[in-house]
Enzyme design. Structure first.
Site, PDB file in Angstrom:
ATOM      1  N   ARG A  47     133.145 -67.802  18.212  1.00 18.80           N
ATOM      2  CA  ARG A  47     133.912 -67.497  16.992  1.00 18.80           C
ATOM      3  C   ARG A  47     133.655 -66.053  16.550  1.00 18.80           C
ATOM      4  NH1 ARG A  47     136.267 -71.662  14.170  1.00 18.80           N
ATOM      5  NH2 ARG A  47     135.887 -70.678  12.161  1.00 18.80           N
ATOM      6  N   CYS A  64     137.077 -75.752   2.131  1.00 19.21           N
ATOM      7  CA  CYS A  64     138.459 -76.241   2.230  1.00 19.21           C
ATOM      8  C   CYS A  64     138.406 -77.768   2.332  1.00 19.21           C
ATOM      9  CB  CYS A  64     139.184 -75.595   3.401  1.00 19.21           C
ATOM     10  SG  CYS A  64     138.414 -75.855   4.992  1.00 19.21           S
ATOM     11  N   GLY A 109     139.725 -63.948   8.161  1.00 13.81           N
ATOM     12  CA  GLY A 109     140.720 -63.721   7.105  1.00 13.81           C
ATOM     13  C   GLY A 109     140.117 -63.126   5.842  1.00 13.81           C
ATOM     14  N   GLU A 169     128.698 -64.175  11.637  1.00 13.31           N
ATOM     15  CA  GLU A 169     129.162 -65.489  12.125  1.00 13.31           C
ATOM     16  C   GLU A 169     128.114 -66.018  13.102  1.00 13.31           C
ATOM     17  OE1 GLU A 169     131.617 -67.808  11.699  1.00 13.31           O
ATOM     18  OE2 GLU A 169     130.693 -68.862  13.373  1.00 13.31           O
TER      19      GLU A 169
HETATM   20  N1  SAM Z   1     135.511 -67.163   6.170  1.00 10.26           N
HETATM   21  C1  SAM Z   1     136.241 -67.479   7.381  1.00 10.26           C
HETATM   22  C2  SAM Z   1     137.619 -66.875   7.294  1.00 10.26           C
HETATM   23  O1  SAM Z   1     138.101 -66.577   6.196  1.00 10.26           O
HETATM   24  O2  SAM Z   1     138.248 -66.676   8.347  1.00 10.26           O
HETATM   25  C3  SAM Z   1     136.253 -68.964   7.628  1.00 10.26           C
HETATM   26  C4  SAM Z   1     134.866 -69.525   7.702  1.00 10.26           C
HETATM   27  S1  SAM Z   1     134.781 -71.185   8.238  1.00 10.26           S
HETATM   28  C5  SAM Z   1     135.279 -72.069   6.867  1.00 10.26           C
HETATM   29  C6  SAM Z   1     133.075 -71.477   8.279  1.00 10.26           C
HETATM   30  C7  SAM Z   1     132.338 -70.711   9.370  1.00 10.26           C
HETATM   31  O3  SAM Z   1     130.947 -70.917   9.174  1.00 10.26           O
HETATM   32  C8  SAM Z   1     132.627 -71.167  10.790  1.00 10.26           C
HETATM   33  O4  SAM Z   1     133.099 -70.072  11.555  1.00 10.26           O
HETATM   34  C9  SAM Z   1     131.295 -71.667  11.325  1.00 10.26           C
HETATM   35  O5  SAM Z   1     131.086 -71.367  12.693  1.00 10.26           O
HETATM   36  C10 SAM Z   1     130.320 -70.922  10.449  1.00 10.26           C
HETATM   37  N2  SAM Z   1     128.991 -71.558  10.329  1.00 10.26           N
HETATM   38  C11 SAM Z   1     128.623 -72.808  10.645  1.00 10.26           C
HETATM   39  N3  SAM Z   1     127.317 -72.998  10.424  1.00 10.26           N
HETATM   40  C12 SAM Z   1     126.848 -71.840   9.978  1.00 10.26           C
HETATM   41  C13 SAM Z   1     125.555 -71.390   9.617  1.00 10.26           C
HETATM   42  N4  SAM Z   1     124.507 -72.209   9.667  1.00 10.26           N
HETATM   43  N5  SAM Z   1     125.410 -70.108   9.222  1.00 10.26           N
HETATM   44  C14 SAM Z   1     126.474 -69.260   9.177  1.00 10.26           C
HETATM   45  N6  SAM Z   1     127.726 -69.652   9.521  1.00 10.26           N
HETATM   46  C15 SAM Z   1     127.890 -70.912   9.905  1.00 10.26           C
END
Ligand code: SAM
Length: 441
Positions: free
Chosen positions: A136, A229, A112, A131
């Site tokens: 994902r 969030c 998004g 990502e």
């Molecule tokens: N920004 C996205 C959007 O607007 O659609 C939502 C992101 S979501 C809150 C957080 C994301 O961080 C997840 O997809 C997760 O898989 C990823 N994530 C988790 N650990 C991470 C890491 N160590 N480094 C980078 N991304 C990571």
């Protein structure tokens, strides 16, 4: 229900707590962000099947009845907007993306915020959407493909591997961090989760680590936005407080300007500059902080991909299909297109610009991405305008009767939904099998 979570919310919200509890019985807000790189707000309002009301979090955001579903409507399949809970857009508004910026979205799936950044860039600059999670990252790629985002790169990497290769290059960096997600929970979820302060703290350790890495990608005067969030102070104000203490090269900027609810008092942090959003404010729970880098960081030597000889089949196809000159490169028989240079990084790369197609057995096979691109949308030379019945047939995967020959962009109201190949009698459907659906509305 976990009383500890609610007790803490009571402590945070005081007089407003009862109002917050009432929101837990209500459906999640539903909204959309207009894909301004593809069409106007007016166009979406004209063809979206339900009433839209303006969002207070972004000028391109709208809300609609949360009980309605639009995923199978042609406007969604054509990538005219991204379905997104409305307050999620506030983080990218704070990022203040300008034309020609280099922007890094560190935690990008499902996409998004990368979409919103791409709209702000409007085919200029460079967007790197990363990502870490492979599944994902594929969802991110298919979402950005539907939206027609092309002047970007999608990587699937840890920040440990990625950041040392891009130090000091970016005007804007977004860390939309993995968090405990308290802001996205309704009553039944709160009752069932294993909520614990220990989990908040475990998340905060990871968040600080991601920020320590992400900050290295920024150039001087570059802006870093951190968002979650969740409501926990441990993952929000405390993360920013510790980060600023550790990084004197960073200063807190005002993301709020007195327009929204500010942060919760924490040590001597200037919480007026932070944004907190609760469901009573018109969107689900979010936290946003904005910072600026005051010092230069030495740049990593980023390599550009050297121009390669592109197979004639691909050149002939592109010259016939579009009236636009683009940079081209070939990677593993796949042909990619960009307005700007191609970047070389030593991490898994899922997409590098617009995937035009692939050379298979000396033939060029075009890709769906090519016919979804917002940049190319007014440049297709061979088009079929579908009527209402043909639209249904096309999205279900059926052939379309038409005397056209060769590859055509299949359009509805002037918007490309994909492609097909005509033999002079009918058009063979090339709408991706995984997207076909007879239940379109
Ligand atoms: N920004 C996205 C959007 O607007 O659609 C939502 C992101 S979501 C809150 C957080 C994301 O961080 C997840 O997809 C997760 O898989 C990823 N994530 C988790 N650990 C991470 C890491 N160590 N480094 C980078 N991304 C990571």
């Amino acid at each position: 229900m976990k009383t500890t979570f609610l007790e803490r919310m009571q402590e945070y919200l005081k007089d407003e707590y009862e109002e917050y509890v009432k929101t837990l019985d209500q459906a999640m807000y539903k909204g959309l962000m207009v894909n301004t790189a593809k069409c106007s707000q007016q166009f979406v309002k004209q063809y979206f099947p339900f009433d839209l009301t303006s969002s207070k979090f972004s000028p391109n955001g709208f809300l609609f009845d949360p009980n309605l579903k639009v995923g199978n409507h042609w406007t969604h399949l054509a990538g005219l907007y991204y379905l997104q809970e409305p307050s999620a857009s506030a983080a990218v508004e704070a990022l203040d993306v300008q034309k020609d910026h280099w922007v890094l979205d560190c935690c990008a799936a499902p996409g998004g915020k990368s979409h919103q950044i791409a709209c702000a860039l409007n085919h200029t600059g460079f967007l790197l959407s990363n990502e870490i999670d492979g599944k994902r990252a594929n969802t991110l790629m298919s979402n950005l493909e539907r939206l027609g985002v092309g002047e970007n790169m999608i990587t699937c990497s840890s920040l440990e591997k990625l950041i040392p290769q891009v130090k000091g290059w970016f005007d804007r960096v977004l860390v939309d961090a993995p968090c405990s997600g308290e802001g996205m929970m309704k009553k039944h979820e709160i009752a069932s989760i294993e909520w614990s302060k220990e989990n908040n703290i475990a998340c905060s350790i990871r968040q600080k680590h991601l920020l320590d890495l992400a900050v290295l990608a920024l150039k001087k005067d570059g802006i870093l936005v951190y968002s979650t969030c969740t409501y926990a102070i441990e993952e929000n104000e405390a993360v920013i407080f510790d980060f600023l203490k550790k990084h004197p090269e960073m200063e807190l900027l005002d993301a709020n300007h007195g327009k929204m609810r500010c942060g919760i008092p924490y040590e001597d942090l200037e919480v007026k500059k932070l944004i907190r959003i609760y469901p009573m404010d018109g969107g689900e729970g979010h936290f946003i902080a904005k910072m600026r880098k005051k010092e230069e960081t030495a740049k990593s030597p980023i390599k550009r991909i050297k121009p390669k000889k592109i197979p004639q089949e691909a050149i002939r196809f592109l010259q016939d299909q579009i009236d636009l000159d683009m940079n081209l490169t070939e990677i593993n028989s796949k042909i990619y297109m960009r307005k700007n240079d191609f970047i070389q990084l030593d991490v898994p790369i899922l997409r590098e610009g617009i995937l035009a197609g692939e050379i298979i057995k000396n033939r060029f096979a075009p890709h769906h991405h090519f016919y979804m691109s917002s940049l190319l949308s007014h440049h297709y030379q061979h088009v079929i305008d579908l009527n209402d019945e043909q639209l249904k047939q096309y999205l279900s995967g059926n052939v379309i009767m038409s005397p056209k020959k060769g590859y055509v962009s299949c359009q509805y109201h002037g918007i490309s939904l994909g492609f097909g190949k005509g033999d002079g009698n009918m058009i063979k459907n090339h709408y991706p099998k995984g997207l076909r659906n007879s239940q379109t509305i």
